[in-house]
Design a protein around this motif. Structure first.
Motif, PDB file in Angstrom:
ATOM      1  N   SER A   1       1.026  -1.077  -0.070  1.00 31.00           N
ATOM      2  CA  SER A   1       0.052  -0.030  -0.245  1.00 31.00           C
ATOM      3  C   SER A   1       0.642   1.187   0.027  1.00 31.00           C
ATOM      4  O   SER A   1       2.139   1.054   0.515  1.00 31.00           O
ATOM      5  CB  SER A   1      -0.802   0.013   1.334  1.00 31.00           C
ATOM      6  N   PRO A   2       0.447   2.426  -0.380  1.00 27.55           N
ATOM      7  CA  PRO A   2       1.048   3.874  -0.322  1.00 27.55           C
ATOM      8  C   PRO A   2       1.814   3.847   1.085  1.00 27.55           C
ATOM      9  O   PRO A   2       2.849   4.427   1.230  1.00 27.55           O
ATOM     10  CB  PRO A   2       0.226   4.608  -0.694  1.00 27.55           C
ATOM     11  N   ASP A   3       0.973   3.763   2.043  1.00 21.53           N
ATOM     12  CA  ASP A   3       1.426   3.944   3.477  1.00 21.53           C
ATOM     13  C   ASP A   3       2.590   3.065   3.817  1.00 21.53           C
ATOM     14  O   ASP A   3       3.652   3.440   4.382  1.00 21.53           O
ATOM     15  CB  ASP A   3       0.369   3.679   4.545  1.00 21.53           C
ATOM     16  N   GLN A   4       2.761   1.771   3.336  1.00 23.50           N
ATOM     17  CA  GLN A   4       3.524   0.995   3.490  1.00 23.50           C
ATOM     18  C   GLN A   4       5.029   1.155   2.643  1.00 23.50           C
ATOM     19  O   GLN A   4       5.979   1.102   3.022  1.00 23.50           O
ATOM     20  CB  GLN A   4       3.209  -0.701   3.332  1.00 23.50           C
TER      21      GLN A   4
ATOM     22  N   GLU B   1       5.799   4.363   1.935  1.00 23.20           N
ATOM     23  CA  GLU B   1       6.472   5.574   2.877  1.00 23.20           C
ATOM     24  C   GLU B   1       7.169   4.761   4.083  1.00 23.20           C
ATOM     25  O   GLU B   1       8.014   5.376   4.254  1.00 23.20           O
ATOM     26  CB  GLU B   1       5.387   6.366   2.897  1.00 23.20           C
ATOM     27  N   ARG B   2       6.576   3.823   4.536  1.00 20.38           N
ATOM     28  CA  ARG B   2       7.501   3.510   5.708  1.00 20.38           C
ATOM     29  C   ARG B   2       8.777   2.618   5.513  1.00 20.38           C
ATOM     30  O   ARG B   2       9.513   2.766   6.051  1.00 20.38           O
ATOM     31  CB  ARG B   2       6.511   2.203   6.451  1.00 20.38           C
ATOM     32  N   VAL B   3       8.809   2.219   4.174  1.00 23.10           N
ATOM     33  CA  VAL B   3       9.974   1.401   3.661  1.00 23.10           C
ATOM     34  C   VAL B   3      11.002   2.602   3.382  1.00 23.10           C
ATOM     35  O   VAL B   3      12.383   2.469   3.788  1.00 23.10           O
ATOM     36  CB  VAL B   3       9.635   0.823   2.460  1.00 23.10           C
TER      37      VAL B   3
ATOM     38  N   SER C   1      11.310  -1.697   8.407  1.00 26.67           N
ATOM     39  CA  SER C   1       9.909  -1.005   8.548  1.00 26.67           C
ATOM     40  C   SER C   1       9.001  -1.613   9.181  1.00 26.67           C
ATOM     41  O   SER C   1       7.839  -1.027   9.313  1.00 26.67           O
ATOM     42  CB  SER C   1       9.543  -0.697   7.083  1.00 26.67           C
ATOM     43  N   GLY C   2       9.297  -2.869   9.999  1.00 28.40           N
ATOM     44  CA  GLY C   2       8.379  -3.668  10.448  1.00 28.40           C
ATOM     45  C   GLY C   2       7.268  -4.211   9.836  1.00 28.40           C
ATOM     46  O   GLY C   2       6.255  -4.542  10.290  1.00 28.40           O
ATOM     47  N   ILE C   3       7.149  -4.377   8.345  1.00 27.91           N
ATOM     48  CA  ILE C   3       6.246  -4.841   7.658  1.00 27.91           C
ATOM     49  C   ILE C   3       6.034  -6.400   7.526  1.00 27.91           C
ATOM     50  O   ILE C   3       7.112  -6.939   7.297  1.00 27.91           O
ATOM     51  CB  ILE C   3       6.192  -4.426   5.989  1.00 27.91           C
ATOM     52  N   GLU C   4       5.225  -6.992   8.213  1.00 30.05           N
ATOM     53  CA  GLU C   4       5.161  -8.565   8.452  1.00 30.05           C
ATOM     54  C   GLU C   4       4.645  -9.020   7.315  1.00 30.05           C
ATOM     55  O   GLU C   4       3.880  -8.714   6.567  1.00 30.05           O
ATOM     56  CB  GLU C   4       4.278  -8.898   9.810  1.00 30.05           C
ATOM     57  N   ASP C   5       5.302 -10.326   6.875  1.00 33.06           N
ATOM     58  CA  ASP C   5       4.996 -11.205   5.795  1.00 33.06           C
ATOM     59  C   ASP C   5       4.812 -10.153   4.495  1.00 33.06           C
ATOM     60  O   ASP C   5       3.594 -10.677   4.057  1.00 33.06           O
ATOM     61  CB  ASP C   5       3.636 -11.925   6.319  1.00 33.06           C
ATOM     62  N   PRO C   6       5.607  -9.608   4.111  1.00 34.20           N
ATOM     63  CA  PRO C   6       5.299  -8.762   2.559  1.00 34.20           C
ATOM     64  C   PRO C   6       5.167  -9.678   1.564  1.00 34.20           C
ATOM     65  O   PRO C   6       5.792 -11.156   1.574  1.00 34.20           O
ATOM     66  CB  PRO C   6       6.706  -8.209   2.654  1.00 34.20           C
ATOM     67  N   PRO C   7       4.444  -9.545   0.552  1.00 34.18           N
ATOM     68  CA  PRO C   7       4.107 -10.628  -0.705  1.00 34.18           C
ATOM     69  C   PRO C   7       5.327 -10.839  -1.318  1.00 34.18           C
ATOM     70  O   PRO C   7       5.656 -12.022  -1.867  1.00 34.18           O
ATOM     71  CB  PRO C   7       3.191  -9.659  -1.444  1.00 34.18           C
ATOM     72  N   SER C   8       6.573 -10.195  -1.393  1.00 37.15           N
ATOM     73  CA  SER C   8       7.928 -10.381  -1.565  1.00 37.15           C
ATOM     74  C   SER C   8       8.725  -9.788  -1.141  1.00 37.15           C
ATOM     75  O   SER C   8       8.534  -8.751  -0.507  1.00 37.15           O
ATOM     76  CB  SER C   8       8.025 -10.420  -3.479  1.00 37.15           C
ATOM     77  N   ARG C   9      10.042  -9.879  -1.471  1.00 34.34           N
ATOM     78  CA  ARG C   9      11.077  -9.067  -0.701  1.00 34.34           C
ATOM     79  C   ARG C   9      12.189  -8.409  -1.712  1.00 34.34           C
ATOM     80  O   ARG C   9      13.232  -7.766  -1.501  1.00 34.34           O
ATOM     81  CB  ARG C   9      11.944  -9.950   0.157  1.00 34.34           C
TER      82      ARG C   9
END
Length: 245
Positions: free
Chosen positions: A59-62, A64-66, A178-186
């Motif tokens: 998402s756009p918010d995610q 920006e966190r990255v 950024s603490g994004i858990e279980d991203p769809p890919s890396r």
């Protein structure tokens, strides 16, 4: 059964490669009289239909966190933030970053010249925040070495990145920070897909998205139409019959 279980944890491409190698090994064993012929036919085939998958995106918010996860008190953080912004704003490929040269940016016109597949070149508008981040890297963090590659390693000996995996590793580390858990890919493609998805949901046409991503065919860009849920709701047909699925 063990093969099918293993396939649940791997990509379709990797699984198909594994199956092909296993069939070849069984044919070799049969030719060497170490097993009976025909066992390769017992290895299941993995279907892969064209355009059957969905784009993997944040998402756009995610996003920006990255980008915000970079430590701007360090040279590495300044460099990584510039790279992440170029990936997120322009949908660049990892190879575009590793092959970028100093002369590829025209600061007067605010454009970035990108060399794509097949040695093709495209001029892209350089967003303000991405341009500022690159300029900050050049002024404050880039090692003063005689090399025209834009981005270099931050530890001596200073040298260009070896290739795309190094850029994807920068994205992977930023996802962890950024603490994004279980991203769809890396990998770096995650930000590329996120940029395209955000453009589509902001009202951009598939043709304009294809131009930004430098797709040779609009059929490649059609994949992103699947994430426009509002548009799909307008054209979706009611389920025939009384039983819901």
């Amino acid at each position: 059964m063990a093969i099918l279980n293993e396939a649940q944890h791997c990509s379709v491409v990797y699984t198909k490669t594994m199956m092909t190698a296993l069939r070849g090994y069984l044919r070799f064993l049969a030719a060497s009289d170490r097993c009976r012929p025909g066992l390769e036919h017992a290895v299941p085939r993995i279907p892969q239909w064209r355009l059957s998958s969905l784009p993997r995106y944040l998402s756009p918010d995610q996003v920006e966190r990255v980008v915000a996860s970079c430590d701007l008190q360090t040279r590495r953080g300044i460099r990584d933030r510039a790279i992440l912004l170029l990936l997120a704003r322009l949908g660049l490929r990892a190879g575009d970053i590793s092959e970028m040269r100093l002369q590829h940016i025209d600061w007067r016109s605010g454009t970035l010249r990108v060399k794509g597949k097949g040695r093709s070149e495209t001029l892209l508008p350089l967003p303000q925040d991405a341009g500022d981040a690159v300029l900050g890297y050049l002024n404050d963090a880039r090692p003063a070495v005689d090399d025209d590659r834009m981005f270099l390693t931050v530890t001596a000996p200073f040298r260009p990145f070896h290739g795309s995996p190094s850029i994807s590793q920068i994205v992977s580390h930023a996802l962890t920070r950024s603490g994004i858990e279980d991203p769809p890919s890396r990998g770096a493609n995650l930000l590329r897909h996120s940029a395209a998805t955000h453009l589509l949901r902001s009202g951009a046409t598939l043709q304009s998205i294809g131009a930004v991503l430098r797709h040779k065919s609009v059929e490649t860009t059609v994949l992103y139409a699947k994430v426009d849920v509002i548009m799909l709701e307008r054209i979706a047909q009611p389920w025939p019959g009384e039983v819901s699925c």
